[in-house]
Write a protein that holds these residues in place. Structure first.
Motif, PDB file in Angstrom:
ATOM      1  N   GLU A  49       1.316  18.355   6.514  1.00 17.10           N
ATOM      2  CA  GLU A  49       1.293  16.917   6.760  1.00 17.10           C
ATOM      3  C   GLU A  49      -0.130  16.392   6.931  1.00 17.10           C
ATOM      4  N   GLU A  50      -0.986  17.202   7.578  1.00 21.80           N
ATOM      5  CA  GLU A  50      -2.382  16.802   7.761  1.00 21.80           C
ATOM      6  C   GLU A  50      -3.047  16.562   6.416  1.00 21.80           C
ATOM      7  N   GLY A  51      -2.829  17.523   5.516  1.00 18.72           N
ATOM      8  CA  GLY A  51      -3.396  17.422   4.171  1.00 18.72           C
ATOM      9  C   GLY A  51      -2.874  16.194   3.452  1.00 18.72           C
ATOM     10  N   LEU A  52      -1.569  15.954   3.590  1.00 20.44           N
ATOM     11  CA  LEU A  52      -0.961  14.783   2.944  1.00 20.44           C
ATOM     12  C   LEU A  52      -1.627  13.499   3.450  1.00 20.44           C
ATOM     13  N   LYS A  53      -1.865  13.450   4.776  1.00 19.54           N
ATOM     14  CA  LYS A  53      -2.487  12.241   5.334  1.00 19.54           C
ATOM     15  C   LYS A  53      -3.860  12.013   4.719  1.00 19.54           C
ATOM     16  N   GLU A  54      -4.600  13.117   4.496  1.00 22.59           N
ATOM     17  CA  GLU A  54      -5.926  12.975   3.878  1.00 22.59           C
ATOM     18  C   GLU A  54      -5.816  12.471   2.443  1.00 22.59           C
ATOM     19  N   SER A  55      -4.892  13.066   1.674  1.00 21.23           N
ATOM     20  CA  SER A  55      -4.702  12.623   0.287  1.00 21.23           C
ATOM     21  C   SER A  55      -4.298  11.159   0.253  1.00 21.23           C
ATOM     22  N   TYR A  56      -3.412  10.789   1.175  1.00 25.68           N
ATOM     23  CA  TYR A  56      -2.925   9.405   1.238  1.00 25.68           C
ATOM     24  C   TYR A  56      -4.076   8.445   1.543  1.00 25.68           C
ATOM     25  N   ALA A  57      -4.929   8.829   2.492  1.00 27.57           N
ATOM     26  CA  ALA A  57      -6.062   7.977   2.856  1.00 27.57           C
ATOM     27  C   ALA A  57      -7.032   7.833   1.687  1.00 27.57           C
ATOM     28  N   LYS A  58      -7.225   8.936   0.934  1.00 32.39           N
ATOM     29  CA  LYS A  58      -8.093   8.881  -0.254  1.00 32.39           C
ATOM     30  C   LYS A  58      -7.543   7.881  -1.266  1.00 32.39           C
ATOM     31  N   MET A  59      -6.236   7.950  -1.496  1.00 31.92           N
ATOM     32  CA  MET A  59      -5.613   7.067  -2.477  1.00 31.92           C
ATOM     33  C   MET A  59      -5.647   5.615  -1.997  1.00 31.92           C
ATOM     34  N   TYR A  60      -5.441   5.424  -0.712  1.00 35.67           N
ATOM     35  CA  TYR A  60      -5.493   4.065  -0.148  1.00 35.67           C
ATOM     36  C   TYR A  60      -6.857   3.440  -0.450  1.00 35.67           C
ATOM     37  N   ARG A  61      -7.917   4.229  -0.244  1.00 32.55           N
ATOM     38  CA  ARG A  61      -9.274   3.727  -0.523  1.00 32.55           C
ATOM     39  C   ARG A  61      -9.474   3.502  -2.021  1.00 32.55           C
ATOM     40  N   ALA A  62      -9.015   4.480  -2.830  1.00 38.17           N
ATOM     41  CA  ALA A  62      -9.184   4.369  -4.285  1.00 38.17           C
ATOM     42  C   ALA A  62      -8.450   3.132  -4.816  1.00 38.17           C
ATOM     43  N   TYR A  63      -7.250   2.871  -4.287  1.00 40.80           N
ATOM     44  CA  TYR A  63      -6.472   1.710  -4.737  1.00 40.80           C
ATOM     45  C   TYR A  63      -7.186   0.414  -4.364  1.00 40.80           C
ATOM     46  N   SER A  64      -7.738   0.383  -3.139  1.00 45.09           N
ATOM     47  CA  SER A  64      -8.467  -0.816  -2.731  1.00 45.09           C
ATOM     48  C   SER A  64      -9.641  -1.053  -3.680  1.00 45.09           C
ATOM     49  N   ASN A  65     -10.334   0.014  -4.062  1.00 48.56           N
ATOM     50  CA  ASN A  65     -11.439  -0.111  -5.019  1.00 48.56           C
ATOM     51  C   ASN A  65     -10.962  -0.612  -6.371  1.00 48.56           C
ATOM     52  N   VAL A  66      -9.852  -0.043  -6.866  1.00 52.41           N
ATOM     53  CA  VAL A  66      -9.337  -0.426  -8.188  1.00 52.41           C
ATOM     54  C   VAL A  66      -9.077  -1.937  -8.231  1.00 52.41           C
ATOM     55  N   PHE A  67      -8.338  -2.444  -7.248  1.00 53.72           N
ATOM     56  CA  PHE A  67      -7.937  -3.852  -7.334  1.00 53.72           C
ATOM     57  C   PHE A  67      -9.102  -4.801  -7.058  1.00 53.72           C
ATOM     58  N   ARG A  68     -10.016  -4.373  -6.194  1.00 59.03           N
ATOM     59  CA  ARG A  68     -11.213  -5.190  -5.984  1.00 59.03           C
ATOM     60  C   ARG A  68     -12.043  -5.227  -7.260  1.00 59.03           C
TER      61      ARG A  68
END
Ligand SMILES: [Zn+2]
Length: 576
Positions: free
Chosen positions: A167-186
Motif C-alpha cells: 500500500e505504501e508503494g501504491l500511495k507513492e505511485s498515486y502521488a506521482k500520477m497526481y502530480r503528472a496529471y496536474s502537469n499534463v492539464f496545466r
C-alpha cells in the motif's frame, strides 16, 4: 503547409446535431467528421491537436517512470470472466465472436489484459514497482452517445497501470500520477480541479477525477474557494445543516387532508410551509430489494452515496405498484409512520427535523408535527444527499461553490482487487508470496481536446492554447494577385519553417475577409498579415488570437522574433 493543399472542410452553418460548443466548432472548423453515433474521423487539423496532447502526456508519463506498451484492442472473454467483469460490464461492452464462435470484446479498459501480462512476467519484489501505459482507442457502447468528442463510443485514451509491493508503494505511485496529471492539464492550457471521486465500475477504494470546469460538463463539482477541498457532487460530504435549530417544541401529531398534493412543492404550497419542513420518502429497488429513504424536502439524493452505503450494484426507483403494496398509498402520500417490514434509512438531517410534514400512507392525507424517534423509529442514518452551494466547506467552513465539470482524467487506487481475482503475485524478500498492489490512471485524450475548446472559444471560433494548437502561426497575404505581397508572404513562410515554427500559408485566391474569418474559426494562436502597408512601410501586422493584441513589426528579422516569442510563451505558460 499551404491551405490550398490542405483538407480543411470548414462549414458556414452550425450543424443541427451539435448541442455543445466544442462539437459545433470542431465540426465547423474542419477538425472532425461523424461516421456513426459517437464515432468520429479526425481530419488533419484534429489529428495534429491529438498528437500534441499525446506528446505532452508521453513526456509526463515517461518522466514519472512510466514505460509505454501497446495492448490489444480485441480481448478474449476468458480474462474478463476471471476478474468477474464479463457480466458486470453489461451492455456498455462491445462484444463479438471470432470464426470459431469464441467470445471477445473491444476493450473498454485494460485492467484484465495488463494484470494477465504482469502475472506471467513478474515474480519477484525486485521487479516492482512497475508503471506501464499505452495510448489507444477504447470502446464503450454508450446508451446515449452525444456532445461530440465528450461522450463517444470510440475514443482515445491514455491508461497507465501501477504495480507495487504494498500500500505504501501504491500511495507513492498515486502521488506521482497526481502530480503528472496536474502537469499534463496545466500544460494543455486547461483550468481544472482535482476532485475526490467515486470508483464506479473500475472498483478500488480511493480515487480522484480531474475536472475541467465548463458549463457543458456532465458532472457537478463542489469545491472550496479557500482550501483545496473539492469533490464530485456524488460524494461531496454533506453535513446536517439544521443541527442546533431545535428551539421549536414538538407539537401534537395531526392528520390533515392534502387533496391532489403529490409533490413536495404542492404539499408545501397547500399547507403554506417551506419545503424544508417536509420529509420526502423515496422507495428504491437495490439489487432487487425494496428500501425506503428519507430526505429533507428541498434536498437532492445522491444515488452514488446510497449505493455505497447499501453496497449494492443496481439501484433504481421502485415501481408505483410496489410502493403502494408496501405503504398502502400512492407515491405522493407515503411516509415513515407505520411503515413496516422495510428497511428505512434517513439522511443525517432527518433526526434534526422538528414538527415536520410527511405522507400519512393514506391517499389524500399527510401528517403534521412529525418527529423522528417519537412518531417513528429511525434506526439507520447516513450522509445520502448532495451538498449545496453555499453550505460550509467540511474542512474549513468557507461557503462551498458548485460548478459543472468535464472529467478529463481519473486516477484510482485499486489495491488487490484484480491481482486477487486473477492471481497476480510476487515473492517478497522473505520468500512469501504476496498479491501485487495496483493502481490505474486514465486520461481522455480526445475528450481533453473537446474540453480545451469548451474553455477556449469566442463568438468567432476556437482559441487554441499555444501548446496544443494544430499550427502556431498562419500567414495571410491580403491579396494573392499582388506579386509583391505574395513574394514577401512566401519568403516569410520559408523563414518561419526554417526557424522551426509550425506555420500555415493561406495561399488561396480568396478575399482577405474570408481568410480572416477562417483563421479565427480554426483558432491559430498567431496571425501575420501582409498587405499594402507591408509594401509601403515594410511592416507586417501580428495579431494574437487570444488577446486580440495587434502590433505592426518590421518584416525584416520577423521570423526570428516570432520564434522567440512563441518559445517564451510555451515555456512560461505551458512549460514543465
Ligand atoms: Zn475549505
Amino acid at each position: 503547409m499551404r491551405t490550398s493543399q490542405m483538407l480543411i472542410p470548414t462549414l458556414k452553418e452550425i450543424p443541427a446535431e451539435a448541442e455543445v460548443v466544442s462539437h459545433q466548432l470542431l465540426l465547423r472548423a474542419g477538425f472532425i467528421r461523424k461516421v456513426a453515433a459517437g464515432i468520429y474521423t479526425f481530419l488533419p487539423l484534429g489529428q495534429r491537436v491529438i498528437s500534441k496532447i499525446e506528446k505532452i502526456v508521453r513526456e509526463e508519463m515517461d518522466l514519472a517512470g512510466g514505460q509505454e506498451v501497446i495492448l490489444p484492442i480485441i480481448q478474449p472473454a476468458e480474462l474478463w470472466q476471471e476478474s468477474g467483469r464479463w457480466e458486470v460490464y453489461g451492455e456498455e461492452m462491445f462484444r463479438l465472436r471470432d470464426r470459431h464462435h469464441r467470445p471477445f470484446c473491444l476493450g473498454p479498459t485494460h485492467e484484465e489484459i495488463i494484470t494477465a501480462l504482469v502475472r506471467s512476467e513478474v515474480s519477484s519484489y525486485k521487479q516492482l514497482p512497475l508503471l506501464l501505459y499505452q495510448i489507444q482507442n477504447k470502446y464503450r457502447d454508450e446508451p446515449r452517445p452525444r456532445f461530440g468528442l465528450l461522450r463517444g463510443r470510440e475514443f482515445i485514451m491514455k491508461d497507465l497501470y501501477s504495480f507495487d509491493r504494498d500500500e505504501e508503494g501504491l500511495k507513492e505511485s498515486y502521488a506521482k500520477m497526481y502530480r503528472a496529471y496536474s502537469n499534463v492539464f496545466r500544460r494543455c492550457g486547461l483550468r481544472f480541479r482535482a476532485v475526490e471521486a467515486d470508483t464506479g465500475a473500475i472498483g478500488g477504494n480511493y480515487s480522484h477525477e480531474f475536472m475541467v470546469l465548463a458549463d457543458a460538463g456532465e458532472a457537478e463539482v463542489a469545491f472550496c474557494p479557500a482550501c483545496d477541498y473539492a469533490a464530485n457532487i456524488e460524494i461531496a460530504l454533506a453535513r446536517p445543516q439544521n443541527k442546533g435549530r431545535q428551539e421549536e417544541i414538538p407539537a401534537k401529531l395531526e392528520l390533515v387532508p392534502t387533496p391532489g398534493c403529490q409533490t413536495v412543492e404542492e404539499v408545501a404550497s397547500y399547507l403554506q410551509i417551506e419545503p424544508t419542513k417536509i420529509i420526502k420518502t423515496l422507495f428504491f429497488k437495490a439489487d432487487g430489494r425494496l428500501v425506503s429513504v428519507l430526505l429533507r424536502g428541498d434536498r437532492e439524493l445522491s444515488h452514488v452515496k446510497l449505493m455505497r452505503y447499501l453496497g449494492c450494484r443496481d439501484l433504481h426507483l421502485a415501481a408505483p405498484d410496489e410502493v403502494k403494496e408496501i405503504a398502502g398509498a400512492p407515491t405522493g402520500y407515503v411516509g415513515p409512520l407505520g411503515l413496516k417490514s422495510i428497511r428505512v434509512i434517513g439522511d443525517l438531517e432527518v433526526p434534526y427535523m422538528v414538527n415536520a410534514v410527511a405522507g400519512a400512507n393514506r391517499e389524500g392525507y399527510h401528517y403534521m408535527n412529525v418527529n423522528a424517534g417519537r412518531d417513528f423509529e429511525l434506526a439507520e442514518v447516513a450522509d445520502l444527499r448532495q451538498a449545496e452551494a453555499g453550505e460550509p466547506c467540511p474542512r474549513c467552513g468557507v461557503p462551498l461553490e458548485r460548478k459543472r465539470g468535464i472529467e478529463v482524467g481519473q486516477i484510482f487506487q485499486l489495491g488487490t482487487k484484480y491481482s486477487r481475482a486473477m492471481g497476480a503475485t510476487y515473492t517478497d524478500p522473505q520468500g512469501q508470496e504476496q498479491y501485487i498492489v495496483m493502481g490505474c490512471y486514465g486520461i481522455g485524450i480526445s475528450r481533453t481536446m473537446a474540453a480545451a475548446v469548451e474553455q477556449n472559444h469566442d463568438a468567432s471560433g476556437i482559441i487554441w492554447p499555444l501548446s496544443i494548437a494544430p499550427y502556431q502561426v498562419v500567414v495571410v497575404p491580403v491579396s494573392n494577385r499582388d506579386g509583391e505581397q505574395m513574394a514577401i508572404a512566401e519568403s516569410l513562410y520559408y523563414e518561419l519553417q526554417q526557424a522551426g515554427v509550425e506555420v500555415v500559408l493561406d495561399d488561396r485566391d480568396e478575399r482577405a475577409g474570408v481568410k480572416f474569418v477562417e483563421a479565427d474559426l480554426i483558432g491559430y494562436p498567431l496571425r501575420l498579415t501582409i498587405g499594402k502597408k507591408t509594401i509601403q512601410e515594410g511592416t507586417i501586422d501580428l495579431k494574437w488570437r487570444e488577446s486580440g493584441r495587434e502590433i505592426a513589426l518590421p518584416w525584416e528579422g520577423l521570423a526570428r522574433r516570432v520564434k522567440e516569442e512563441i518559445e517564451n510563451v510555451l515555456k512560461e505558460r505551458y512549460g514543465r
